[in-house]
Design an enzyme around this catalytic site. Structure first.
Site, PDB file in Angstrom:
ATOM      1  N   GLU A 173     -10.372 -61.919 -22.327  1.00  0.00           N
ATOM      2  CA  GLU A 173     -11.153 -61.777 -23.423  1.00  0.00           C
ATOM      3  C   GLU A 173     -11.960 -60.396 -22.972  1.00  0.00           C
ATOM      4  OE1 GLU A 173     -11.294 -64.021 -25.890  1.00  0.00           O
ATOM      5  OE2 GLU A 173      -9.983 -65.652 -24.877  1.00  0.00           O
ATOM      6  N   LYS A 190     -12.204 -77.635 -16.234  1.00  0.00           N
ATOM      7  CA  LYS A 190     -11.046 -78.454 -15.783  1.00  0.00           C
ATOM      8  C   LYS A 190     -10.861 -79.268 -14.560  1.00  0.00           C
ATOM      9  CE  LYS A 190      -8.342 -74.634 -18.203  1.00  0.00           C
ATOM     10  NZ  LYS A 190      -7.673 -73.315 -17.980  1.00  0.00           N
TER      11      LYS A 190
END
Lengths: 424, 424
Positions: free
Chosen positions: A183, A198
């Site tokens: 990004e 996660k």
């Protein structure tokens, strides 16, 4: 026919819609019923999207529509999506979500709210790899001894390039941004936060631990440089950003940070944007799962697998974290960060004077840390400077932190000391 | 409490019994109920076994006991075990089996007999790796493009040793037999039959194809020698016994044979007794699953995961091959063996005379086969002999077979031509 609405029709949402149409025949045969996305909710109706379903910008059209069985939440974010999913559950809709941030903060809130409704979240960890299902179902006989995963493709891409092409972090990051692997603001990925989200989800399945991101050790890959890569190559290591959970007796460690890991280990061989998660169970030993951790179609594959499972089961709830009786199994507690044990690698920039090495070795010795390997090299363009690279045997986090503080206070040390943990 | 009986209390059976006791607390929390093995059926009651449950040599004690919910079949063999499982199903018992041979021949018979009873068979393929579950549930959105697996640890152990230590097949086999990695009669493993049974099971989940072992191409590793290993190393390949299923339009290939596979592929990096299966789905791309393919505790981990899943679901049937509606999805047919396409590697022992190479090249050319790489080396202790090693571009199986036949008829060829397929 099972009617599905998708909230958030971006890359993944478009893939879900298109694959459900393209593979409708085989998906129907597997689910037992046709699964049809009847509506998509978007913020901006004027944006062009590659789907042929009805779109709306009014979320209540979906939440209040009694004919909709399952809501797929792909809007991202934490609090806003929590409100939406909560309302969908209150309106008796099953949920499928790919939103790891939502789950990192609200997974136990959702579990409570769900009652008898299923919540699928296969897509929230490692994209297309069916790791949630493996851990929840496939390894249910096991106490999970450890989880070690490459769960962020951006970091693995950058580290692989640094390793294979001898380029510095900043240059690879720039290239990754141009290729769309990173990004514009890469912090969430390169800082380890994405992997941490996660890990928390997987740890709930393995251990039933309700920790938040701020409770665990998270370090990124921003400080790794070619000196570290050189040391790694010299001593037979790869460098990977690993998300690690480990159980010892009644405590569990959870941490995300770069790791020097022996090249002979399977997970050290995973290169590029791919994800891979190694799980060690007390009966099964090590199993490893490898595949694409991101991408529209790969993530949609996981979203649809949840839809199929929910439809197959007739919406009967599957226990969210694999515990049919969500009791406190053991008194598993999160380890205090200071107490984590590891071997360590240190990088130190020093003034090249006699006695420097002795001073450093003395500090390590005084902190009960023994040295494993050592490499000294001159700093280019600095006749007085040298870089000292060393690895230690196993000690506690608080020992190495104390030693680093003392080393940084030496007058012969020119810069902050860099530290990377070494996998056992 | 769910009562289980085990038929066949060997290594795996003993592990199942002991793990269910050792991990009873966490297994109960995951299943929602206690799972207890109440009886084991054995042939020889005098043999010492490391379990503390009641044993009997009368199978009817189990089959006729209405209090037993689930029968775990670990007796092995095909027809005898089929009769037992059939009777257990008739007596309304759910089934868990690790018996790949039974499933290779009778899986569709069992599917028909099962009616509303669940049949778990996670342990039948790749031991502790939850590959059945991954394919049935995790990848349900996908058309399976290909399955490529190292499904036999004995073969992978032998090939890894041959590759890393430059030893010949016979010597490694002997060592593997001493270590217990290979049977006294190793044919079932080294001949590819064990891997073929597993492939047929996975193909039923992926494609719904009812093929028997005799319908597919099966070749073993017995003919591989150090010339092949040398060629592989020279051109960047590993040699693995792969079980392969591939879908093209409306046909499916199924085959088991040694393969030259580029070292850069993840599955080429899997060494020793470990198993690994790569599955390519049309949405997800490649995912890979790695772990122990055998061993008492690893296989028991899979058996127990089936027990937990059956208990969690309240014995509700999960579709055996993942198809809720087991209709004919497409007209998928098994490809004729002759029509399989591959690149090939050939090893030829020749008399070292001028013109030999030209003769071979002419034959390949006449069969429309083009050469990719070539290596010639003298045969030790044979001044007149040479070994020619060559690889081809992709052609059909029938082309290469015709060419090999012609080459073997040349007077300059001293022995049978050896052929290994090359992975694309």
């Amino acid at each position: 026919m099972i009617k599905v609405a998708i909230i958030g029709v971006g890359t993944v949402g478009q893939s879900v819609i298109n694959i459900l149409q393209k593979n409708s025949k085989i998906i129907k045969a597997r689910a037992g019923k046709e699964i049809k996305v009847v509506k998509g909710v978007v913020k901006n109706l004027t944006k062009k999207r590659n789907v042929n379903i009805e779109l709306t910008d009014n979320i209540d059209e979906v939440l209040n529509d009694k004919s909709i069985d399952i809501v797929v939440e792909l809007m991202g974010g934490v609090e806003e999506s929590f409100v939406v999913v909560k309302k969908a559950l209150e309106n008796n809709k099953a949920i499928v979500t790919a939103n790891k941030a939502l789950l990192a903060y609200h997974r136990y809130d959702l579990q409570k709210l769900a009652n008898d409704l299923p919540i699928g979240y296969e897509a929230s960890v490692a994209g297309g790899i069916p790791i949630i299902n493996a851990l929840k179902v496939g390894l249910s006989a096991n106490h999970i001894v450890a989880i070690k995963g490459i769960m962020n493709g951006t970091c693995n891409y950058i580290l692989t390039k640094m390793m294979n092409e001898n380029v510095e972090y900043k240059d690879v990051l720039k290239e990754a941004q141009e290729l769309g692997y990173a990004e514009a603001d890469p912090t969430f990925d390169v800082g380890g936060f994405d992997a941490a989200h996660k890990l928390l989800i997987l740890s709930s399945i393995a251990y039933g631990i309700d920790a938040k991101p701020e409770d665990i050790l998270i370090e990124g890959i921003e400080d790794i440089n070619q000196d570290d890569i050189e040391f790694a190559k010299e001593f037979g290591y790869s460098i990977k950003l690993l998300a690690i959970a480990k159980k010892y007796d009644n405590v569990v460690e959870q941490r995300v940070h770069p790791v020097l890991i022996k090249n002979t280990k399977m997970i050290a061989k995973v290169d590029g944007v791919m994800n891979s998660i190694s799980i060690i169970g007390d009966c099964v030993g090590e199993t490893m799962y490898y595949g694409p951790g991101a991408g529209g179609d790969a993530t949609a594959s996981a979203v649809i697998s949840d839809l199929v499972a929910i439809v197959r089961a007739g919406r009967r709830k599957s226990p969210m974290f694999g515990f049919k009786n969500p009791v406190k199994l053991t008194d598993l507690k999160l380890v205090n960060k200071d107490e984590i044990e590891s071997a360590y690698y240190l990088r130190m920039k020093t003034i090249d004077k006699p006695g420097v090495l002795a001073k450093i070795a003395t500090i390590l010795g005084n902190n009960n840390i023994s040295i494993d390997a050592f490499l000294q090299k001159p700093i280019l363009h600095d006749k007085q400077g040298a870089t000292l690279l060393c690895s230690t045997h196993i000690c506690k986090e608080k020992q190495i932190i104390a030693a680093i503080k003392e080393i940084e206070n030496l007058q012969v040390i020119k810069d902050k000391v860099s530290m990377i943990r070494i996998d056992d």
